[in-house]
Write an enzyme that holds these catalytic residues in place. Sequence first.
Site, PDB file in Angstrom:
ATOM      1  N   GLU A 439       0.808  -1.223   0.000  1.00 16.61           N
ATOM      2  CA  GLU A 439       0.000   0.000   0.000  1.00 16.61           C
ATOM      3  C   GLU A 439       0.841   1.272   0.000  1.00 16.61           C
ATOM      4  O   GLU A 439       0.671   2.152   0.839  1.00 16.61           O
ATOM      5  CB  GLU A 439      -0.966  -0.006   1.189  1.00 16.61           C
ATOM      6  CG  GLU A 439      -2.002  -1.119   1.082  1.00 16.61           C
ATOM      7  CD  GLU A 439      -3.097  -1.037   2.142  1.00 16.61           C
ATOM      8  OE1 GLU A 439      -2.995  -0.184   3.039  1.00 16.61           O
ATOM      9  OE2 GLU A 439      -4.061  -1.814   2.058  1.00 16.61           O
ATOM     10  N   GLU A 514      -4.819  -8.683   1.033  1.00 17.67           N
ATOM     11  CA  GLU A 514      -5.612  -8.216   2.174  1.00 17.67           C
ATOM     12  C   GLU A 514      -7.076  -8.190   1.771  1.00 17.67           C
ATOM     13  O   GLU A 514      -7.424  -7.773   0.676  1.00 17.67           O
ATOM     14  CB  GLU A 514      -5.204  -6.805   2.627  1.00 17.67           C
ATOM     15  CG  GLU A 514      -3.931  -6.742   3.432  1.00 17.67           C
ATOM     16  CD  GLU A 514      -3.620  -5.337   3.935  1.00 17.67           C
ATOM     17  OE1 GLU A 514      -4.575  -4.586   4.241  1.00 17.67           O
ATOM     18  OE2 GLU A 514      -2.426  -4.995   4.010  1.00 17.67           O
TER      19      GLU A 514
END
Length: 940
Positions: A439, A514
């Site tokens: 991320e 995720e």
Amino acid sequence: MKTKFTQKAIFYFFVLISIPAFTQNKIGRELILIDKDWRFSFGHLHDTKKDFGHAEGYFSYLTKTGFGDGPAAKDFDDRAWRKLDLPHDWAVEQPFSESASFSHGFKAAGKNFPEKSIGWYRKKITIPNEDLGKIISLKFDGVFRNSKVFFNGFYLGTEQSGYNGFEYDVTAYVNYGGENTIVVRADASMEEGWFYEGAGIYRHVYLQKTNPVRVVSNGTYVTSELKNNDASVTADVTIENKGNYKGSIEISQTIFNKENKQITAFSESIAAPEFYKTITHSSKLYVQNPLLWDIDSPNLYRLVTQIKQHGKIIDSYETPFGIRTIEFNAENGFFLNGKPLKLKGTNNHQDHAGIGTALPNEIQYYRIKKLKEMGSNAYRCSHHPPTPELLKACDELGMLVIDETRLMGINDYHLNDLKRMIERDRNHPSIFCWSVGNEEWNIEGGIVGERITNVMQDFAKSIDPTRPVTVGISSGFKSGISSVVEIMGYNYLGNGDIDAHRNQFKQQSGMGTEEGSTFATRGIYFTDDAKHYQSAYDKKPRPTFYSIEEGWKFYAERPYLAGVFFWTGFDYRGEPTPYGWPSVTSYFGMMDVCGFPKDNVFYLKSWWGKEPVLHLLPHWNWTGMEGKEIDVWAYSNCDEVELFLNKKSLGKKKMEQNGHLEWKVKYTPGTLEAIGYKNGKKIITEIKKTTGKAENVKLSLDKENILKGNVSVISVEVTDKNGLHIPTANDEINFSVKGGKILGVGNGDPTSLESDQFIDDISFSVITNFMEQKSESASVPKEMTNYDESKWTEAFKERDYKKQAPSYIYKGEFELKNNASANVVSFFYKKIGVETVVFVNGKKVEPSSEDPQKYILNTAILKEGKNTIHIAATPLQKVKDWDVMNTDPGIIQVSTPAASWKRKLFNGYAQIIIQKDENAKEVILSASAKDLRAVSLSVK
């Protein structure tokens, strides 16, 4: 798409368990765990006086070799410091504060608390004369963070990362045959992550002794290739020469199976490396009909590498490894040993209830076993390299791992961290993928992200070509990193169109790195934002995010996706989204911070596991809700489930694949019962009963997680007169222990501000206004007398050491914030004279029997506020004119005994972690609570 990873590429493998957590004696190599008996004290972030004067010297440790000052000096007096064993996390010991860091769980440590952001550690060790000629090293598995290490006052180096292991050669600085001092200064003022990271030496430390010609640390690399029923094993070993030996050496490689039986061996003579140079030698060995490593049968082998010189073994290095194949297929997902395997994973940080990040080895196994019980087969290290013991547990228990570096980039800071991680971990069969980022929103969607990813994954391949590389992406799956990464890591299906990306890059394998981030409070079945409660019924956490069930269905129904990693397996400190203070832990976990299951565990267990599952939610204690409808859910992998209330059927329902069942039930106290059917036959029953009032405390050692070693995890609950667990109990339980100690307590309550640990408080009071006056007496007085107040002058100021008085009287002051009778107040005297007598508030005090320079002060002679100390002493004499004389009389230590261990139950449960003393046969834990029957539990 730029990639070197083809659709049918197969990765072969092995395992290095970097360092076992015990003393390891081998021929030519000794690895000694030195976790015991350290001294610890807080320093200060910016006030050097409060940092024990460190770096105040005219010559600092950076200007002249060996000039460590303050606590970094070899002979610094640390007697007043706290004694402790490693691993140690000082952050978890602190209270909570609203002004503390949201991401670090509001613990009162770090940059907002300069008096709790610097930690000093000191340890003394003896190294015998026989070790002269060996290479002596200090090995650290990890220190959070920005650590400086000194040895006998010599500065060894700085390691910024809180997650890297590191090693220092101290051979030249050793006092052979005598005492040596190790000093570590950890600066935890800056955060690396946005989650709880702890503080201090929270991983193991070792002293290593080797021959100058040796295998380097993490110096073996074992790969294997299967052909028919045999395995070809390639063993690369990097050897260095830190001595002057010139000539040949013999390299011997031997493989042993788990029964310690020799399987195969190979040896060869080669020229030794030159002085301070390294060489890499490759051997080929063959294993017939190998037992493969997989998640159900995690078979391990052991490679023993020996170096011989003139026929004598001078080094022996062990490398546990496994033989297995992995394959990512862009059409059909992931394969282990040629068989399709859906990745059923969780993301996890590294902290645990009560103990923070300082996890004993046994707790690593405890947590992996809990995940395995849920049906999980994969673990993503979020978002940093783990401790070696975590990977050891995954190897031995059969858990696949994504190993992740901390930060993306292309310079030495980033690539060196990646290199160290891969070289340390590449022999673990559990690791099937490297992750080089997560991320990174600033670069994910652009050309900079592409460039960095290309460099990092090619760099990773240059070190270990046997595994693919991934990055977790969350800001859309269209361009940038998504276009070039080898294995696409999708972070949340709500963040982009996964199917569209797959259709554009059909040769790129992918997995959900995720998913979820759902909110749930264990044992709570209604959302109350005022109380910071999140209902445990599975639901969307946000409109664009998906429930656990929705997420699993998405990945389960798409063969081209290798699997999914839910956020998270366990709750963790920090990130208490969607709330803030006083919530101090996350709500994301399938389990809470203790490992107690939330209801989502049973949904996943239904569709991830192999055994029949039937779980009802909620509990059936709803006093005051009589006649009102309660949502009753069933998680099960049965074909059908029938629900009964007080023996009356409420209907049988058919279970949808990867789904759950629901009923609306008007609450009536009694028994809620579910029966699961498979092929028309009853196979499993689940019962929820309305309980009576609490009567008993119950302690239990999880039978499926009995730990090998000295650390045990105990569940605490209360029961009614029939022995039924009370799911709404919140009694406060008090604990005591014999034959061991308590390491920490927890209960899984995200809003609990109770203490995690109860330890003696150590504080210091400095002696101020230190004055002196001369005495003509050649001996010191035995009784306190009155002194002429006009004769006091500043102590040691402009002292002429060639014309000293026969004796001196010194006077100083120290403050006591309180003078509680339970406190232990000690004066640690630092020698300022030959013969010495000490008076406190006019009363003579005697030295302790354990230390002639330690005085334990009776609270009867002390008072709250200002106290006066007099020291009568004959002076020390300089031997050389340049001798530096001590002018510090010492320090007052105040030890306040810890409160008794206690913890409130949260929705029926608490957890306590105990450690048995090394020489004890058993540890006995006792628990009591008001109006409840007490109980004791013996653990042998």
